[in-house]
Design a protein around this motif. Sequence first.
Motif, PDB file in Angstrom:
ATOM      1  N   VAL A  54       2.013  -1.106 -15.037  1.00 54.35           N
ATOM      2  CA  VAL A  54       3.061  -1.577 -14.137  1.00 54.35           C
ATOM      3  C   VAL A  54       4.349  -1.433 -14.932  1.00 54.35           C
ATOM      4  O   VAL A  54       4.494  -2.041 -16.001  1.00 54.35           O
ATOM      5  CB  VAL A  54       2.865  -3.041 -13.700  1.00 54.35           C
ATOM      6  CG1 VAL A  54       4.072  -3.524 -12.899  1.00 54.35           C
ATOM      7  CG2 VAL A  54       1.574  -3.205 -12.907  1.00 54.35           C
ATOM      8  N   GLY A  57       2.097   1.282 -11.116  1.00 55.24           N
ATOM      9  CA  GLY A  57       2.946   0.671 -10.116  1.00 55.24           C
ATOM     10  C   GLY A  57       4.320   0.476 -10.733  1.00 55.24           C
ATOM     11  O   GLY A  57       4.478   0.515 -11.956  1.00 55.24           O
ATOM     12  N   ASP A  94       1.303   7.414  -9.275  1.00 58.90           N
ATOM     13  CA  ASP A  94       2.059   6.199  -8.942  1.00 58.90           C
ATOM     14  C   ASP A  94       1.706   5.749  -7.534  1.00 58.90           C
ATOM     15  O   ASP A  94       1.541   6.560  -6.633  1.00 58.90           O
ATOM     16  CB  ASP A  94       3.569   6.434  -9.076  1.00 58.90           C
ATOM     17  CG  ASP A  94       4.082   7.545  -8.191  1.00 58.90           C
ATOM     18  OD1 ASP A  94       4.753   7.244  -7.196  1.00 58.90           O
ATOM     19  OD2 ASP A  94       3.795   8.728  -8.483  1.00 58.90           O
ATOM     20  N   VAL A  95       1.575   4.457  -7.375  1.00 53.27           N
ATOM     21  CA  VAL A  95       1.166   3.901  -6.088  1.00 53.27           C
ATOM     22  C   VAL A  95       2.381   3.689  -5.192  1.00 53.27           C
ATOM     23  O   VAL A  95       3.516   3.657  -5.651  1.00 53.27           O
ATOM     24  CB  VAL A  95       0.368   2.592  -6.258  1.00 53.27           C
ATOM     25  CG1 VAL A  95      -0.858   2.821  -7.137  1.00 53.27           C
ATOM     26  CG2 VAL A  95       1.224   1.465  -6.809  1.00 53.27           C
ATOM     27  N   ARG A  96       2.134   3.566  -3.909  1.00 48.64           N
ATOM     28  CA  ARG A  96       3.190   3.510  -2.914  1.00 48.64           C
ATOM     29  C   ARG A  96       3.949   2.188  -2.890  1.00 48.64           C
ATOM     30  O   ARG A  96       5.170   2.158  -2.850  1.00 48.64           O
ATOM     31  CB  ARG A  96       2.597   3.781  -1.531  1.00 48.64           C
ATOM     32  CG  ARG A  96       3.646   3.756  -0.448  1.00 48.64           C
ATOM     33  CD  ARG A  96       2.998   3.862   0.950  1.00 48.64           C
ATOM     34  NE  ARG A  96       3.942   3.486   1.964  1.00 48.64           N
ATOM     35  CZ  ARG A  96       4.233   2.244   2.307  1.00 48.64           C
ATOM     36  NH1 ARG A  96       3.640   1.231   1.714  1.00 48.64           N
ATOM     37  NH2 ARG A  96       5.106   1.979   3.243  1.00 48.64           N
ATOM     38  N   ILE A  97       3.214   1.061  -2.878  1.00 47.20           N
ATOM     39  CA  ILE A  97       3.885  -0.230  -2.722  1.00 47.20           C
ATOM     40  C   ILE A  97       4.731  -0.517  -3.951  1.00 47.20           C
ATOM     41  O   ILE A  97       4.282  -0.345  -5.083  1.00 47.20           O
ATOM     42  CB  ILE A  97       2.873  -1.359  -2.457  1.00 47.20           C
ATOM     43  CG1 ILE A  97       2.122  -1.085  -1.146  1.00 47.20           C
ATOM     44  CG2 ILE A  97       3.580  -2.706  -2.387  1.00 47.20           C
ATOM     45  CD1 ILE A  97       1.040  -2.093  -0.823  1.00 47.20           C
ATOM     46  N   HIS A  98       5.952  -0.984  -3.698  1.00 50.12           N
ATOM     47  CA  HIS A  98       6.943  -1.071  -4.762  1.00 50.12           C
ATOM     48  C   HIS A  98       7.836  -2.300  -4.566  1.00 50.12           C
ATOM     49  O   HIS A  98       8.725  -2.284  -3.720  1.00 50.12           O
ATOM     50  CB  HIS A  98       7.757   0.236  -4.712  1.00 50.12           C
ATOM     51  CG  HIS A  98       9.058   0.203  -5.418  1.00 50.12           C
ATOM     52  ND1 HIS A  98      10.120   0.974  -5.021  1.00 50.12           N
ATOM     53  CD2 HIS A  98       9.494  -0.486  -6.487  1.00 50.12           C
ATOM     54  CE1 HIS A  98      11.145   0.773  -5.807  1.00 50.12           C
ATOM     55  NE2 HIS A  98      10.787  -0.122  -6.706  1.00 50.12           N
ATOM     56  N   ASN A 130       4.508  -7.845  -1.721  1.00 44.80           N
ATOM     57  CA  ASN A 130       4.570  -6.501  -2.292  1.00 44.80           C
ATOM     58  C   ASN A 130       3.951  -6.442  -3.681  1.00 44.80           C
ATOM     59  O   ASN A 130       3.270  -5.465  -4.015  1.00 44.80           O
ATOM     60  CB  ASN A 130       6.013  -5.998  -2.356  1.00 44.80           C
ATOM     61  CG  ASN A 130       6.494  -5.478  -1.030  1.00 44.80           C
ATOM     62  OD1 ASN A 130       5.714  -5.143  -0.154  1.00 44.80           O
ATOM     63  ND2 ASN A 130       7.794  -5.411  -0.865  1.00 44.80           N
ATOM     64  N   MET A 132       0.880  -4.064  -4.485  1.00 40.70           N
ATOM     65  CA  MET A 132       0.998  -3.057  -5.535  1.00 40.70           C
ATOM     66  C   MET A 132      -0.125  -3.206  -6.553  1.00 40.70           C
ATOM     67  O   MET A 132      -0.758  -2.226  -6.943  1.00 40.70           O
ATOM     68  CB  MET A 132       2.352  -3.163  -6.235  1.00 40.70           C
ATOM     69  CG  MET A 132       2.532  -2.107  -7.319  1.00 40.70           C
ATOM     70  SD  MET A 132       3.654  -2.617  -8.624  1.00 40.70           S
ATOM     71  CE  MET A 132       2.851  -4.057  -9.272  1.00 40.70           C
ATOM     72  N   GLN A 190      -3.330  -1.811  -5.293  1.00 43.52           N
ATOM     73  CA  GLN A 190      -3.361  -0.351  -5.362  1.00 43.52           C
ATOM     74  C   GLN A 190      -3.529   0.138  -6.797  1.00 43.52           C
ATOM     75  O   GLN A 190      -4.310   1.062  -7.053  1.00 43.52           O
ATOM     76  CB  GLN A 190      -2.088   0.242  -4.755  1.00 43.52           C
ATOM     77  CG  GLN A 190      -2.026   0.104  -3.252  1.00 43.52           C
ATOM     78  CD  GLN A 190      -0.768   0.741  -2.664  1.00 43.52           C
ATOM     79  OE1 GLN A 190       0.235   0.923  -3.340  1.00 43.52           O
ATOM     80  NE2 GLN A 190      -0.853   1.073  -1.380  1.00 43.52           N
ATOM     81  N   VAL A 191      -2.828  -0.473  -7.733  1.00 45.73           N
ATOM     82  CA  VAL A 191      -2.943  -0.060  -9.138  1.00 45.73           C
ATOM     83  C   VAL A 191      -4.382  -0.226  -9.619  1.00 45.73           C
ATOM     84  O   VAL A 191      -4.936   0.655 -10.285  1.00 45.73           O
ATOM     85  CB  VAL A 191      -1.957  -0.837 -10.043  1.00 45.73           C
ATOM     86  CG1 VAL A 191      -2.285  -0.652 -11.527  1.00 45.73           C
ATOM     87  CG2 VAL A 191      -0.527  -0.405  -9.770  1.00 45.73           C
TER      88      VAL A 191
END
Length: 179
Positions: free
Chosen positions: A74, A105, A132-136, A160, A164, A167-168
Amino acid sequence: MSKLNIGIILGSTRQGRLSPQVGEWVKRIGDERGDANYEIVDIADYKLPLLGEADATEQAAAWNTKLASLDGFVFIVQEYNHSISGSLKNALDYAREPWNNKAAGIVSYGSVGGARAAEHLRGILGELSVADVRIHPALSLFTDFENYSVFKPADLHLINLNGMLDQVLAWSGALKTIR
């Protein structure tokens, strides 16, 4: 299966930086989840000189060893002139293989939530074979930092941040199977 090791990379080295506060928030939320081993990784601790300007064999070896021990990342990214800090770019460039086939992330902050820095980082991560994952989570210096110096995130950022982290962890676990 053992828990994944996720490094929370503090993306600045300057005095008075805010990234340690944001990193501690991410670590606290991650630790409360209990689904991975979360660890703050401060690039300032590695004392990396500008790449190519001095012998940094020892620092580079320590940095690469730390990155190799992690399954995902992250990044705590603050926006400097529409991009990431020079110290983060330098640290990214000091490694190659330890980044490969891992997930990341991004938690950013700045006047527009650090969005431009996050987008620059995504391009660099792609070159390093980091997914890299989408949620940010994008934090505002105006609303999430009291007097621009004390981190007080709005509760809405927890949605979020947790998304994230989900997803990570999913991507880090999947990518671990091909390393």
